[in-house]
Every structure is written in structure tokens, then in C-alpha cells.
Design a protein around this motif. Structure first.
Motif, PDB file in Angstrom:
ATOM      1  N   LEU A  82     -39.530 -11.663 -32.089  1.00  0.00           N
ATOM      2  CA  LEU A  82     -39.550 -10.560 -31.130  1.00  0.00           C
ATOM      3  C   LEU A  82     -40.965 -10.261 -30.648  1.00  0.00           C
ATOM      4  CD1 LEU A  82     -37.032  -8.013 -32.721  1.00  0.00           C
ATOM      5  CD2 LEU A  82     -36.776  -9.163 -30.527  1.00  0.00           C
ATOM      6  N   SER A  83     -41.926 -10.336 -31.553  1.00  0.00           N
ATOM      7  CA  SER A  83     -43.303  -9.996 -31.206  1.00  0.00           C
ATOM      8  C   SER A  83     -44.017 -11.143 -30.502  1.00  0.00           C
ATOM      9  CB  SER A  83     -44.066  -9.596 -32.472  1.00  0.00           C
ATOM     10  OG  SER A  83     -43.422  -8.510 -33.117  1.00  0.00           O
ATOM     11  N   TRP A  84     -43.724 -12.382 -30.891  1.00  0.00           N
ATOM     12  CA  TRP A  84     -44.267 -13.531 -30.169  1.00  0.00           C
ATOM     13  C   TRP A  84     -43.697 -13.570 -28.757  1.00  0.00           C
ATOM     14  CZ3 TRP A  84     -47.590 -17.255 -29.298  1.00  0.00           C
ATOM     15  CH2 TRP A  84     -47.209 -18.375 -28.560  1.00  0.00           C
ATOM     16  N   SER A  85     -42.404 -13.272 -28.646  1.00  0.00           N
ATOM     17  CA  SER A  85     -41.666 -13.063 -27.384  1.00  0.00           C
ATOM     18  C   SER A  85     -41.262 -14.329 -26.640  1.00  0.00           C
ATOM     19  CB  SER A  85     -42.434 -12.137 -26.427  1.00  0.00           C
ATOM     20  OG  SER A  85     -43.613 -12.712 -25.952  1.00  0.00           O
ATOM     21  N   GLY A  86     -41.648 -15.503 -27.104  1.00  0.00           N
ATOM     22  CA  GLY A  86     -41.144 -16.741 -26.521  1.00  0.00           C
ATOM     23  C   GLY A  86     -41.877 -17.166 -25.261  1.00  0.00           C
ATOM     24  N   LEU A  87     -41.936 -18.482 -25.048  1.00  0.00           N
ATOM     25  CA  LEU A  87     -42.620 -19.012 -23.870  1.00  0.00           C
ATOM     26  C   LEU A  87     -41.941 -18.580 -22.580  1.00  0.00           C
ATOM     27  CD1 LEU A  87     -43.535 -22.623 -25.052  1.00  0.00           C
ATOM     28  CD2 LEU A  87     -45.034 -20.622 -24.883  1.00  0.00           C
ATOM     29  N   SER A  88     -40.654 -18.252 -22.649  1.00  0.00           N
ATOM     30  CA  SER A  88     -39.972 -17.746 -21.466  1.00  0.00           C
ATOM     31  C   SER A  88     -40.616 -16.449 -20.990  1.00  0.00           C
ATOM     32  CB  SER A  88     -38.487 -17.530 -21.769  1.00  0.00           C
ATOM     33  OG  SER A  88     -37.833 -16.911 -20.693  1.00  0.00           O
ATOM     34  N   VAL A  89     -40.867 -15.525 -21.907  1.00  0.00           N
ATOM     35  CA  VAL A  89     -41.545 -14.275 -21.543  1.00  0.00           C
ATOM     36  C   VAL A  89     -42.993 -14.548 -21.163  1.00  0.00           C
ATOM     37  CG1 VAL A  89     -42.310 -12.038 -22.423  1.00  0.00           C
ATOM     38  CG2 VAL A  89     -40.010 -12.850 -22.938  1.00  0.00           C
ATOM     39  N   HIS A  90     -43.651 -15.467 -21.875  1.00  0.00           N
ATOM     40  CA  HIS A  90     -45.025 -15.824 -21.521  1.00  0.00           C
ATOM     41  C   HIS A  90     -45.093 -16.285 -20.063  1.00  0.00           C
ATOM     42  CE1 HIS A  90     -46.914 -16.318 -25.747  1.00  0.00           C
ATOM     43  NE2 HIS A  90     -45.832 -15.563 -25.836  1.00  0.00           N
ATOM     44  N   ALA A  91     -44.119 -17.107 -19.660  1.00  0.00           N
ATOM     45  CA  ALA A  91     -44.091 -17.587 -18.281  1.00  0.00           C
ATOM     46  C   ALA A  91     -43.879 -16.425 -17.306  1.00  0.00           C
ATOM     47  CB  ALA A  91     -42.992 -18.632 -18.110  1.00  0.00           C
ATOM     48  N   GLN A  92     -43.042 -15.460 -17.679  1.00  0.00           N
ATOM     49  CA  GLN A  92     -42.850 -14.286 -16.832  1.00  0.00           C
ATOM     50  C   GLN A  92     -44.157 -13.514 -16.667  1.00  0.00           C
ATOM     51  OE1 GLN A  92     -39.596 -11.958 -18.507  1.00  0.00           O
ATOM     52  NE2 GLN A  92     -38.537 -13.837 -19.087  1.00  0.00           N
ATOM     53  N   VAL A  93     -44.875 -13.338 -17.780  1.00  0.00           N
ATOM     54  CA  VAL A  93     -46.143 -12.607 -17.740  1.00  0.00           C
ATOM     55  C   VAL A  93     -47.168 -13.356 -16.890  1.00  0.00           C
ATOM     56  CG1 VAL A  93     -48.084 -11.816 -19.151  1.00  0.00           C
ATOM     57  CG2 VAL A  93     -45.739 -11.445 -19.935  1.00  0.00           C
ATOM     58  N   VAL A  94     -47.252 -14.675 -17.079  1.00  0.00           N
ATOM     59  CA  VAL A  94     -48.206 -15.468 -16.298  1.00  0.00           C
ATOM     60  C   VAL A  94     -47.896 -15.370 -14.808  1.00  0.00           C
ATOM     61  CG1 VAL A  94     -48.955 -17.821 -15.811  1.00  0.00           C
ATOM     62  CG2 VAL A  94     -48.779 -17.048 -18.170  1.00  0.00           C
ATOM     63  N   SER A  95     -46.617 -15.403 -14.445  1.00  0.00           N
ATOM     64  CA  SER A  95     -46.255 -15.298 -13.033  1.00  0.00           C
ATOM     65  C   SER A  95     -46.641 -13.933 -12.468  1.00  0.00           C
ATOM     66  CB  SER A  95     -44.758 -15.543 -12.850  1.00  0.00           C
ATOM     67  OG  SER A  95     -43.985 -14.504 -13.435  1.00  0.00           O
ATOM     68  N   LEU A  96     -46.497 -12.884 -13.253  1.00  0.00           N
ATOM     69  CA  LEU A  96     -46.858 -11.544 -12.791  1.00  0.00           C
ATOM     70  C   LEU A  96     -48.368 -11.367 -12.675  1.00  0.00           C
ATOM     71  CD1 LEU A  96     -44.295  -9.487 -14.902  1.00  0.00           C
ATOM     72  CD2 LEU A  96     -44.360  -9.610 -12.417  1.00  0.00           C
ATOM     73  N   LEU A  97     -49.114 -12.036 -13.548  1.00  0.00           N
ATOM     74  CA  LEU A  97     -50.570 -11.901 -13.548  1.00  0.00           C
ATOM     75  C   LEU A  97     -51.255 -12.933 -12.665  1.00  0.00           C
ATOM     76  CD1 LEU A  97     -51.248 -11.251 -17.359  1.00  0.00           C
ATOM     77  CD2 LEU A  97     -50.799  -9.580 -15.550  1.00  0.00           C
ATOM     78  N   SER A  98     -50.476 -13.762 -11.974  1.00  0.00           N
ATOM     79  CA  SER A  98     -51.067 -14.851 -11.195  1.00  0.00           C
ATOM     80  C   SER A  98     -51.941 -14.338 -10.053  1.00  0.00           C
ATOM     81  CB  SER A  98     -49.960 -15.754 -10.642  1.00  0.00           C
ATOM     82  OG  SER A  98     -49.078 -15.021  -9.809  1.00  0.00           O
ATOM     83  N   ARG A  99     -51.669 -13.142  -9.557  1.00  0.00           N
ATOM     84  CA  ARG A  99     -52.461 -12.584  -8.455  1.00  0.00           C
ATOM     85  C   ARG A  99     -53.677 -11.815  -8.959  1.00  0.00           C
ATOM     86  NH1 ARG A  99     -47.277 -11.014  -7.222  1.00  0.00           N
ATOM     87  NH2 ARG A  99     -47.811  -8.840  -7.642  1.00  0.00           N
ATOM     88  N   THR A 100     -53.894 -11.768 -10.257  1.00  0.00           N
ATOM     89  CA  THR A 100     -55.018 -11.042 -10.840  1.00  0.00           C
ATOM     90  C   THR A 100     -55.995 -12.035 -11.469  1.00  0.00           C
ATOM     91  OG1 THR A 100     -54.117 -10.783 -13.085  1.00  0.00           O
ATOM     92  CG2 THR A 100     -53.344  -9.242 -11.402  1.00  0.00           C
ATOM     93  N   ASP A 101     -57.096 -11.517 -12.013  1.00  0.00           N
ATOM     94  CA  ASP A 101     -58.042 -12.369 -12.730  1.00  0.00           C
ATOM     95  C   ASP A 101     -57.864 -12.258 -14.244  1.00  0.00           C
ATOM     96  OD1 ASP A 101     -58.991  -9.828 -13.187  1.00  0.00           O
ATOM     97  OD2 ASP A 101     -61.066 -10.240 -12.598  1.00  0.00           O
TER      98      ASP A 101
END
Length: 409
Positions: free
Chosen positions: A302-321
Motif C-alpha cells: 500500500l505504501s510503495w503503491s505500485g508502478l501503476s501509481v508511480h506512472a500516474q504520478v509521473v504523468s501528472l508531474l510531467s509539466r513540472t520540474d
């Protein structure tokens, strides 16, 4: 530098080509895995996330973020080294689950309310599971024991708060300016003025705001669903082709090193890719394994959250630095701390778990989430308010112990 980028591109292309080839080699299992991922998204993630996506957008439009920013700024900066707005992100992230914390952090960065270091601190400890998934899916649906939700929640959210306190040492000392607040004697009144000024600057009518909130939320929930389906298929074809065997052996060796049952290696590997599959595998591991070890692995997943969630986070942060490196290190640290807390809190919280199980309305995983959603939504609301209370308690402790710490130096 250019050659390294070329090799990176070639490596990614080779990985994607391998996955595409395996999908054609195992078409039946690929389709089954895709349908399983679609079921996870529709039955669990869609009803659990979409209302909170919409509410978060509306709260941003109405200036409630500025209200909490002005109110919590004196507390959040010394505790977590983030602006007061981070308190709202923390509460919404805990109550709504991943990837709401990353979504709000990206929006705050775009509006220049947080800088890179503050954003990386914030997204690191606000990316958590929501109570709907933790209680309804994991505790009831997978482990068939709603009382486990107490120890899972304390371990998961408690270690998240500890992670936030540790992340204050990440990055430099530069800080963004505090939210502008109006004049007045009382902080609450000034916070209300800040909310009103933000609402005037937004200028949209409620209808326009609701339309925009629905459009952006539906777009994001579709991205979440697509990533869940994709990683379910990837995990399935890698398992069918026995490519995962090497990873299983490596996890087995690590588990034996820390005196954990090696039978849980499959759950960990599944959880590395997708949190729902990993938590379900942990609950369904060998019947001879202790429930405490299974719950500890579920807490890690639950705390690691899986690469699926990691990919979601990366997509959301793609427009930031904001960088991915600090986030992935924080996820691993969060998982290890949550798993360790399960063993520490198991006995002390056993009676609290029994009391919670007796107070919760009876519902069965066979009935789905819908009969239990009103209760679970109320738990999310309580968790939002509880986060605000925890921030206040931590600040009081900070004020009490700060003279002692400074006195030693």
C-alpha cells in the motif's frame, strides 16, 4: 550525454517491443488480465476516486486552498518545510488516495505556490491509499476482517506523517512566499479574506467551474484506468513467459535474509507493479502463514503503491520540474516503515481493531462497494478532519520541545 540518451531510448523501445511480442504470444491471458484490470478500475477506483477529484477541483476554484494555506502556514512551514497550502494537500491526499496528492501538488507548482524542493517534499508523503480502498478492498475484500483496517491505517498514515517529517531535510532552504492574507485581528478572519480574494481572482461561475472539474476529473480517471489495465497485462505476460522467475528468486533471498516467509515473494512482485494485485496476493498467500506477516506485506505494498501509481504520478508531474528520484526513494522508505509498524502496533491495537469491527455496519465483499460507500465516504471525511488535528498536535509538540532542543545547542 547524447549517447546515454540514445541507449535509454533504445532500452525503452526494446522493453516495449518485448511486451508487445509477449502479448501476441499470450493473447488469451492478456485479454483476461485486461478485463481484470478494467474490473478493478470500474468496481474500486472509479467510485472511490472520481468524487474526490471533482471536489478537489471545486475547492481549488472556490479558494478553499488559500483558506487552509493562510490558516496552516504558521504550522506547516516549521514542521514539514512546505507552505500552509501543503496541509490541504496532505489532508486531501490521505482522504482521497493516490494520485490526488500529486495532482494537487502539480497544480500548486503551476500556480507558483510551491517550488521544486517543496513540491518534491509534498508529493513524497501525500501519495497514500484512500480509506475506501484500505477498508473496503483490502481489509474486507481481501482479508475478510474489517478490524485489520485500524492497524493498517495507523501504520500506513502514521508512517506517511513520519516520512513527511523526514522529508523536511530534503532539498535546499529556499521557500516560497506565504499566501497573501487580508488585514484583521484574527487568523481565521484573515484566512476567510484570502479565500474570498482567490475566488474573485478565479472569476468563473459555479456552472463553469463544475464543468471544468468534471472534464479534468474524467480525463484523469481514464488515465488511471488505462495505466491499471496496462500494468495488469504487463505483469501477466511477464509471469506467463517466466521472465519474473529471476525477480521471484531475488525477493525470496531478501525475505529469507529478514526472516520473512519466502511464499510472500509473489505478492511483493505483484505489488511492485500494481497495488491491488499485490494486496490481494498477500491476503491469499499460504494458509500456514501468520496473518501478521501477510498484513505487513500488504502495508508495504500500500505504501510503495505500485508502478501503476508511480506512472500516474509521473504523468501528472510531467509539466513540472519535480523529479522522480526523491519520490521513488520516499515510496520505498514509506513501505519499509509501514511494514515495521505492523509488528510494533499489532498487540497494542488488537483491541481497537475489535472495537472498530463491532462498530462498523456489516457488509460483505460479495455485495461490492456500493452498499458500504456512504460509510466509507464518512470515514474519508473524518480522516480529512483528523489530518488537520494531527497537524495542530504536532505543532504544539514542536512548540513545547523547541526550547529544549535549542537549549542543548
Amino acid at each position: 550525454m547524447v549517447s546515454a540518451r540514445v541507449w535509454k531510448t533504445a532500452g525503452m523501445a526494446a522493453c516495449l517491443g518485448t511486451v508487445a511480442f509477449l502479448m501476441t504470444l499470450f493473447p488469451g491471458p492478456s485479454l483476461t488480465a485486461a478485463l481484470r484490470g478494467l474490473s478493478i478500475w470500474w468496481d474500486i477506483l472509479f467510485p472511490a476516486l472520481l468524487p474526490f477529484f471533482v471536489i478537489a477541483e471545486l475547492m481549488l476554484g472556490f479558494g478553499l486552498v488559500h483558506f487552509f494555506g493562510a490558516l496552516l502556514d504558521p504550522m506547516m512551514r516549521p514542521l514539514f518545510r512546505v507552505p500552509g497550502i501543503g496541509g490541504f494537500v496532505m489532508a486531501m491526499g490521505f482522504a482521497s488516495g493516490y494520485p490526488v496528492g500529486a495532482k494537487l501538488t502539480a497544480q500548486l507548482w503551476e500556480q507558483r505556490f510551491v517550488n521544486r524542493d517543496e513540491g518534491e517534499r509534498l508529493v513524497a508523503f501525500t501519495t497514500t491509499s484512500d480509506p475506501i480502498f484500505l477498508i473496503g478492498a483490502v481489509s474486507v475484500g481481501f482479508f475478510h476482517d474489517v478490524g485489520l483496517a485500524v492497524i493498517l491505517a495507523v501504520a500506513h498514515y502514521g508512517s506517511g506523517i513520519v516520512l513527511g517529517l523526514l522529508m523536511r531535510f530534503h532539498g535546499g532552504k529556499t521557500q516560497t512566499a506565504a499566501v497573501e492574507i487580508g488585514s484583521g485581528r484574527f487568523l481565521l478572519w484573515r484566512a476567510m479574506q484570502a479565500m474570498h480574494q482567490a475566488r474573485l481572482r478565479d472569476g468563473r461561475s459555479f456552472g463553469e467551474m463544475l464543468r471544468d472539474a468534471l472534464q479534468s476529473s474524467l480525463k484523469l480517471i481514464l488515465v488511471v484506468g488505462g495505466l491499471v489495465v496496462f500494468f495488469c497485462v504487463v505483469l501477466e505476460v511477464l509471469t506467463k513467459s517466466h521472465i519474473m522467475n529471476g525477480l521471484y528468486l531475488g525477493i525470496d533471498a531478501v525475505l529469507q535474509l529478514v526472516a520473512f516467509p519466502p511464499e510472500l515473494s509473489q505478492a511483493i512482485v505483484n505489488g511492485l507493479f500494481e497495488v491491488t494485485l499485490g494486496a490481494k496476493s498477500a491476503a491469499g498467500a499460504g494458509v500456514h502463514l501468520t496473518i501478521m506477516s501477510k498484513v505487513a506485506i500488504a502495508a508495504f505494498i500500500l505504501s510503495w503503491s505500485g508502478l501503476s501509481v508511480h506512472a500516474q504520478v509521473v504523468s501528472l508531474l510531467s509539466r513540472t520540474d519535480l523529479r522522480y528520484g526523491p519520490f521513488v526513494i520516499a515510496r520505498l522508505l514509506h513501505g519499509l516503515m509501514a511494514a515495521a509498524l505492523i509488528f510494533v502496533l499489532w498487540r497494542p491495537l488488537s483491541s481497537a481493531g475489535s472495537a472498530f469491527a463491532a462498530a462498523v455496519p456489516a457488509f460483505s465483499p460479495a455485495d461490492g462497494f456500493y452498499p458500504a460507500l456512504p460509510f466509507l465516504y464518512s470515514i474519508s471525511g473524518l480522516l480529512f478532519a483528523g489530518c488537520m488535528g494531527v497537524i495542530g498536535i504536532l505543532f504544539l509538540l514542536y512548540r513545547c520541545f523547541r526550547p529544549l532542543i535549542r537549549g542543548r545547542h
